[in-house]
Design an enzyme around this catalytic site. Structure first.
Site, PDB file in Angstrom:
ATOM      1  N   ASN A   9       0.855  -1.189   0.000  1.00  0.00           N
ATOM      2  CA  ASN A   9       0.000   0.000   0.000  1.00  0.00           C
ATOM      3  C   ASN A   9       0.897   1.247   0.000  1.00  0.00           C
ATOM      4  OD1 ASN A   9      -1.350   2.302   1.166  1.00  0.00           O
ATOM      5  ND2 ASN A   9      -3.036   0.970   1.731  1.00  0.00           N
ATOM      6  N   HIS A  12       1.004   6.338   1.714  1.00  0.00           N
ATOM      7  CA  HIS A  12       1.768   7.307   2.503  1.00  0.00           C
ATOM      8  C   HIS A  12       2.955   7.918   1.755  1.00  0.00           C
ATOM      9  CE1 HIS A  12      -1.050   6.980   5.592  1.00  0.00           C
ATOM     10  NE2 HIS A  12      -0.906   5.666   5.664  1.00  0.00           N
ATOM     11  N   HIS A  45      -5.654   3.745  -1.635  1.00  0.00           N
ATOM     12  CA  HIS A  45      -6.971   4.074  -1.086  1.00  0.00           C
ATOM     13  C   HIS A  45      -7.330   5.476  -1.565  1.00  0.00           C
ATOM     14  CE1 HIS A  45      -9.599   4.379   2.841  1.00  0.00           C
ATOM     15  NE2 HIS A  45     -10.272   4.682   1.742  1.00  0.00           N
ATOM     16  N   ARG A  47      -9.444   8.132  -0.990  1.00  0.00           N
ATOM     17  CA  ARG A  47     -10.397   8.579   0.027  1.00  0.00           C
ATOM     18  C   ARG A  47     -11.298   9.662  -0.528  1.00  0.00           C
ATOM     19  NH1 ARG A  47     -10.319   7.898   5.513  1.00  0.00           N
ATOM     20  NH2 ARG A  47      -8.903   6.306   6.245  1.00  0.00           N
ATOM     21  N   ARG A  51      -7.121  12.832   0.769  1.00  0.00           N
ATOM     22  CA  ARG A  51      -6.043  13.328   1.651  1.00  0.00           C
ATOM     23  C   ARG A  51      -4.665  12.806   1.253  1.00  0.00           C
ATOM     24  NH1 ARG A  51      -7.435  10.232   7.260  1.00  0.00           N
ATOM     25  NH2 ARG A  51      -9.429  11.226   6.905  1.00  0.00           N
ATOM     26  N   GLU A  72      -8.736   0.550  -2.771  1.00  0.00           N
ATOM     27  CA  GLU A  72      -9.590   0.584  -1.581  1.00  0.00           C
ATOM     28  C   GLU A  72     -10.517   1.774  -1.719  1.00  0.00           C
ATOM     29  OE1 GLU A  72      -6.210  -1.034   1.557  1.00  0.00           O
ATOM     30  OE2 GLU A  72      -7.051   0.971   1.805  1.00  0.00           O
ATOM     31  N   THR A 103      -8.179   3.862   8.699  1.00  0.00           N
ATOM     32  CA  THR A 103      -9.407   3.061   8.723  1.00  0.00           C
ATOM     33  C   THR A 103      -9.525   2.348  10.076  1.00  0.00           C
ATOM     34  OG1 THR A 103      -8.909   2.690   6.407  1.00  0.00           O
ATOM     35  CG2 THR A 103     -10.754   1.459   7.316  1.00  0.00           C
ATOM     36  N   GLU A 153     -11.054  -9.212   3.649  1.00  0.00           N
ATOM     37  CA  GLU A 153      -9.784  -8.807   4.246  1.00  0.00           C
ATOM     38  C   GLU A 153     -10.055  -8.565   5.721  1.00  0.00           C
ATOM     39  OE1 GLU A 153      -7.166  -6.183   2.159  1.00  0.00           O
ATOM     40  OE2 GLU A 153      -6.354  -5.364   4.023  1.00  0.00           O
ATOM     41  N   HIS A 194      -3.770  -4.095   7.894  1.00  0.00           N
ATOM     42  CA  HIS A 194      -3.792  -2.951   8.811  1.00  0.00           C
ATOM     43  C   HIS A 194      -2.827  -3.064   9.978  1.00  0.00           C
ATOM     44  CE1 HIS A 194      -5.084   0.833  10.383  1.00  0.00           C
ATOM     45  NE2 HIS A 194      -5.702   1.016   9.221  1.00  0.00           N
TER      46      HIS A 194
HETATM   47  N1  PXP Z   1      -5.849  -2.933   4.224  1.00  0.00           N
HETATM   48  C1  PXP Z   1      -6.833  -2.030   4.265  1.00  0.00           C
HETATM   49  C2  PXP Z   1      -8.198  -2.452   3.865  1.00  0.00           C
HETATM   50  C3  PXP Z   1      -6.601  -0.694   4.656  1.00  0.00           C
HETATM   51  O1  PXP Z   1      -7.600   0.190   4.704  1.00  0.00           O
HETATM   52  C4  PXP Z   1      -5.276  -0.313   4.958  1.00  0.00           C
HETATM   53  C5  PXP Z   1      -4.967   1.108   5.299  1.00  0.00           C
HETATM   54  O2  PXP Z   1      -5.199   1.915   4.194  1.00  0.00           O
HETATM   55  C6  PXP Z   1      -4.261  -1.295   4.883  1.00  0.00           C
HETATM   56  C7  PXP Z   1      -4.586  -2.609   4.535  1.00  0.00           C
HETATM   57  C8  PXP Z   1      -2.838  -0.980   5.188  1.00  0.00           C
HETATM   58  O3  PXP Z   1      -2.708  -0.624   6.521  1.00  0.00           O
HETATM   59  P1  PXP Z   1      -1.321  -0.034   7.023  1.00  0.00           P
HETATM   60  O4  PXP Z   1      -1.062   1.199   6.243  1.00  0.00           O
HETATM   61  O5  PXP Z   1      -1.569   0.210   8.472  1.00  0.00           O
HETATM   62  O6  PXP Z   1      -0.282  -1.092   6.785  1.00  0.00           O
END
Ligand code: PXP
Length: 241
Positions: A9, A12, A45, A47, A51, A72, A103, A153, A194
Site C-alpha cells: 500500500n 503514505h 486508497h 479517500r 487526503r 480501496e 481506517t 480482508e 492494517h
Molecule cells: N488494508 C486495508 C483495507 C486498509 O484500509 C489499509 C490502510 O489503508 C491497509 C490494509 C494498510 O494498513 P497499514 O497502512 O496500516 O499497513
C-alpha cells in the site's frame, strides 16, 4: 502450499508528497519500484477527501502498472463510478470516516448491506475482484459470502496495536485465526491488513489460509531507513514461512 501474496500500500508516499504540495515523492514511482522489488500487487486508497492518493495517481498507476492494482474505496456511488471507469483489477470496500486518522474498523455490513450488495454485483460484472474489509468475526464473513464477495480482508489492526504494546494478544489472535479458517471453509479468499510490522507479520504468518497481506504504513516508513528493496525482501521472507 503457495506463499501468501504481498500487496504494498503506497498511500503514505502520497501523504509525504502532499505535505509540501510538490510532485515528489511520486506514488507511481513507488508503485513501479515496489513491483520491481517483488510486490505482488499495489494497493491505493482513494479517500473521499483525497487526503493522500488523488484521481490522477489512480489514472497514472492503472495505466503503467503491470501487476494487479487493488483500489480501496468507501461504498459510495461516486467511488463505484470511478472504479467502473478506471477498472482496477481488485477493489477492497472499506468504511470511511472523515475525521479518522486511518481506517479504524471493519465495514458495518448491517447498515450498508443493500448498497454494498449492489456495488459488488456491478464490480463483478466488470470482472473486478471484490473484497470486503471486515472485523474478525464469523457473522460478517457469512454475510460477505451471502452477498457474493470474492474475498474478505480481515482487519488485524487491533491485534497489531496490542502486539506493539506488548499486551496480551491471545484473544485477538484466536479471533483472526478462526475467521481466516472459516472464510476458507466457506470458499472465500482470506486476506489480512492494517498496522502490520515485521514483528506482527511473523506471528500472523503462522495462520494457515491467509492468501494476501496488504501492508502500507510500516513498510513505507521503514523504507526511509533501509530502502524499499530490503523492506519488501524482508516481508516476503517472513510471509514465506
Ligand atoms: N488494508 C486495508 C483495507 C486498509 O484500509 C489499509 C490502510 O489503508 C491497509 C490494509 C494498510 O494498513 P497499514 O497502512 O496500516 O499497513
Amino acid at each position: 502450499m503457495n506463499s501468501p501474496r504481498l500487496g504494498v500500500n503506497i498511500d503514505h508516499v502520497a501523504t509525504i508528497r502532499n505535505a509540501r504540495g510538490e510532485k515528489y515523492p511520486s506514488p507511481l514511482k513507488a508503485a513501479l519500484l515496489a513491483k520491481k522489488f517483488g510486490a505482488d500487487s499495489i494497493t491505493i486508497h482513494l479517500r473521499e477527501d483525497r487526503r493522500h492518493i488523488n484521481d490522477q495517481d489512480l489514472i497514472f498507476i492503472k495505466k503503467n502498472l503491470k501487476i494487479p492494482l487493488n483500489l480501496e474505496m468507501a461504498p459510495t456511488k461516486e467511488m463505484l463510478k470511478i472504479s467502473l471507469k478506471y477498472k482496477p483489477n481488485f477493489v477492497c470496500i472499506v468504511p470511511e470516516k472523515r475525521k479518522e486518522i486511518t481506517t479504524e474498523g471493519g465495514l458495518n455490513l448491517k447498515y450498508n448491506l443493500i448498497l454494498i450488495k449492489k456495488i459488488i454485483k456491478r464490480l463483478k460484472k466488470s470482472k473486478i475482484r471484490v473484497s470486503l474489509f471486515i472485523e474478525p468475526n464469523i457473522k460478517d464473513i457469512k454475510i460477505a459470502k451471502k452477498i457474493n464477495a470474492d474475498c474478505v480482508e480481515i482487519h488485524v489492526g487491533k491485534f497489531c496495536i496490542l502486539h506493539n504494546k506488548k499486551k496480551n494478544t491471545k484473544k485477538e489472535f484466536e479471533k483472526i485465526k478462526k475467521s481466516i479458517h472459516f472464510a476458507n471453509e466457506i470458499g472465500l479468499e482470506a486476506h489480512a491488513g492494517h498496522g502490520i510490522t515485521f514483528s506482527s507479520a511473523k506471528i500472523l504468518s503462522r495462520i494457515k489460509g491467509i492468501k494476501e497481506f496488504n501492508i502500507g504504513h510500516f513498510l513505507i516508513a521503514e523504507s526511509i531507513f533501509i530502502g524499499m528493496k530490503k523492506c519488501i525482501k524482508i516481508f516476503k521472507k517472513i510471509l514465506k514461512k
